[in-house]
Write a protein that holds these residues in place. Structure first.
Motif, mmCIF file in Angstrom:
data_model
loop_
_atom_site.group_PDB
_atom_site.id
_atom_site.type_symbol
_atom_site.label_atom_id
_atom_site.label_comp_id
_atom_site.label_asym_id
_atom_site.label_seq_id
_atom_site.Cartn_x
_atom_site.Cartn_y
_atom_site.Cartn_z
ATOM 1 N N UNK A 285 -5.719 7.416 -8.009
ATOM 2 C CA UNK A 285 -4.501 7.020 -8.730
ATOM 3 C C UNK A 285 -3.982 5.674 -8.241
ATOM 4 N N UNK A 286 -3.393 4.914 -9.148
ATOM 5 C CA UNK A 286 -2.821 3.606 -8.801
ATOM 6 C C UNK A 286 -1.440 3.785 -8.187
ATOM 7 N N UNK A 287 -1.114 2.932 -7.205
ATOM 8 C CA UNK A 287 0.166 3.018 -6.518
ATOM 9 C C UNK A 287 1.273 2.425 -7.371
ATOM 10 N N UNK A 292 8.352 -1.370 -2.611
ATOM 11 C CA UNK A 292 9.209 -2.172 -1.720
ATOM 12 C C UNK A 292 10.599 -1.570 -1.586
ATOM 13 N N UNK A 293 11.060 -0.877 -2.640
ATOM 14 C CA UNK A 293 12.380 -0.229 -2.572
ATOM 15 C C UNK A 293 12.372 0.846 -1.501
ATOM 16 N N UNK A 294 11.328 1.680 -1.495
ATOM 17 C CA UNK A 294 11.245 2.732 -0.490
ATOM 18 C C UNK A 294 11.128 2.128 0.912
ATOM 19 N N UNK A 295 10.403 1.015 1.039
ATOM 20 C CA UNK A 295 10.286 0.369 2.345
ATOM 21 C C UNK A 295 11.640 -0.172 2.819
ATOM 22 N N UNK A 296 12.416 -0.753 1.902
ATOM 23 C CA UNK A 296 13.737 -1.269 2.255
ATOM 24 C C UNK A 296 14.677 -0.138 2.661
ATOM 25 N N UNK A 297 14.650 0.970 1.931
ATOM 26 C CA UNK A 297 15.489 2.124 2.275
ATOM 27 C C UNK A 297 15.089 2.683 3.626
#
Length: 363
Positions: A285-287, A292-297
């Motif tokens: 499956x493609x990511x 980046x939102x989850x990384x920032x949170x």
């Protein structure tokens, strides 16, 4: 409903015929339901292809050499070879590969398999026919003589009459093996089918290379005996102990375990090829593009946890300082005039002394 009943009866008949002919690929498969048998015979799988290869090789033993040259990874070459054989037997079209792969309608596949098995049963030279009467034996001998006297085998007949014939030709050897096998089964003799050929070959070999062949045979027998001895030592756990107690793993238990494992492997292979193979070959499956939102949170939560940890340490430090100051104010640690006093009392006394000392100068 009538069509399904006919397919089920035909699948049972084909399956029973394979068992009666001694097909090793159905040996150990305890299938009783017609649906399971039809699924085995009419669904695309490697097991079905192996059964079809065995049937074709039983009809024409020389085709085994072609099968041996085809690698297992080259499945298309094998399908083409089986299709060509079925077309030569006038049982299918030249491009009817769906029938060989198991993609054709089940009724058509079962009719095709039954027609191939009928050819095996009608061929008297197939070793699987065990019930041979004396009349059939004489017919087989006449067929052998007729084949030897034919023009196609005139050279083979000269080699047969010549005592230096070494070795027998391939097709004559195969015919003699089948004849000797049928004769031994009729007379209840359990000798090997190759004994008749081996005796004839041994007589011809001894005429020219007797000593060399005898030396090679003795060396082969010795190596075989040593190999059997090693196998016997490795299988001592199958024998009974000297104390009389039976072995932990008996031969019967191993046979049952091997049979169960064979059934499980066959079932897994069938289920994998029919159901799970397509899922296993799918692309990953493609990511999601918003990772980046989850990384920032995650970074914010980590910073918040660090600040909370700092506040916790500050609170603990403040509490410790408060306790230290309270102890300095309440505990008597300083001596004055022969007694211990607290720090506030000591400071008050020093303050009064300096006030009395400075009062004359200030006035």
């Amino acid at each position: 409903m009538a069509g399904n009943s006919k397919q089920q009866q035909l699948s049972l008949r084909v399956y029973n015929t394979l068992q009666s002919l001694g097909c090793p690929l159905v040996d150990g498969l305890y299938l009783r339901e017609a649906e399971s048998i039809q699924e085995l015979l009419c669904s695309p799988s490697l097991h079905r292809t192996d059964i079809l290869k065995w049937i074709c090789a039983s009809i024409c033993p020389s085709i085994r050499e072609k099968f041996s040259t085809i690698r297992t990874t080259q499945n298309e070459d094998l399908i083409q070879e089986l299709t060509r054989f079925g077309h030569e037997m006038m049982l299918c079209k030249a491009n009817d590969q769906d029938l060989i792969k198991g993609l054709a309608p089940p009724l058509r596949q079962l009719v095709f398999l039954e027609q191939l098995l009928i050819i095996i049963q009608s061929d008297s030279s197939v070793p699987s026919r065990q019930n041979l009467s004396s009349g059939d034996e004489s017919v087989k001998n006449e067929d052998l003589l007729g084949e030897l006297m034919s023009q196609d085998h005139s050279a083979d007949l000269d080699l047969l009459l010549n005592p230096t014939c070494n070795p027998w030709s391939a097709h004559i050897r195969e015919h003699l093996i089948h004849t000797q096998s049928a004769h031994s089964k009729t007379n209840g003799n359990h000798s090997k089918p190759n004994d008749f050929i081996n005796r004839s070959d041994q007589h011809s070999r001894l005429g020219s290379h007797g000593e060399e062949d005898l030396t090679e045979a003795i060396a082969l027998l010795q190596s075989t005996q040593s190999t059997l001895e090693e196998l016997r030592k490795e299988c001592e756990f199958l024998q009974s102990h000297s104390s009389g107690s039976t072995a932990v793993l008996s031969a019967c238990a191993l046979k049952v375990a091997i049979s169960d494992m064979s059934q499980l492997m066959t079932a897994f292979n069938h289920v994998y090829n029919t159901d799970f193979k397509g899922y296993c070959q799918r692309a990953s499956p493609s990511l999601c593009s918003s990772t980046s939102v989850f990384q920032f949170v995650h970074q914010l939560l980590r910073t918040c946890n660090m600040e909370l940890e700092a506040l916790k340490q500050l609170s603990e430090t403040s509490t410790s300082l408060t306790q230290t100051v309270r102890q300095l104010q309440t505990e008597r640690r300083y001596w004055s005039k022969g007694e211990k006093r607290t720090l506030p009392n000591q400071l008050e006394e020093l303050k009064n002394k300096y006030a009395v000392f400075l009062s004359p100068h200030q006035s």
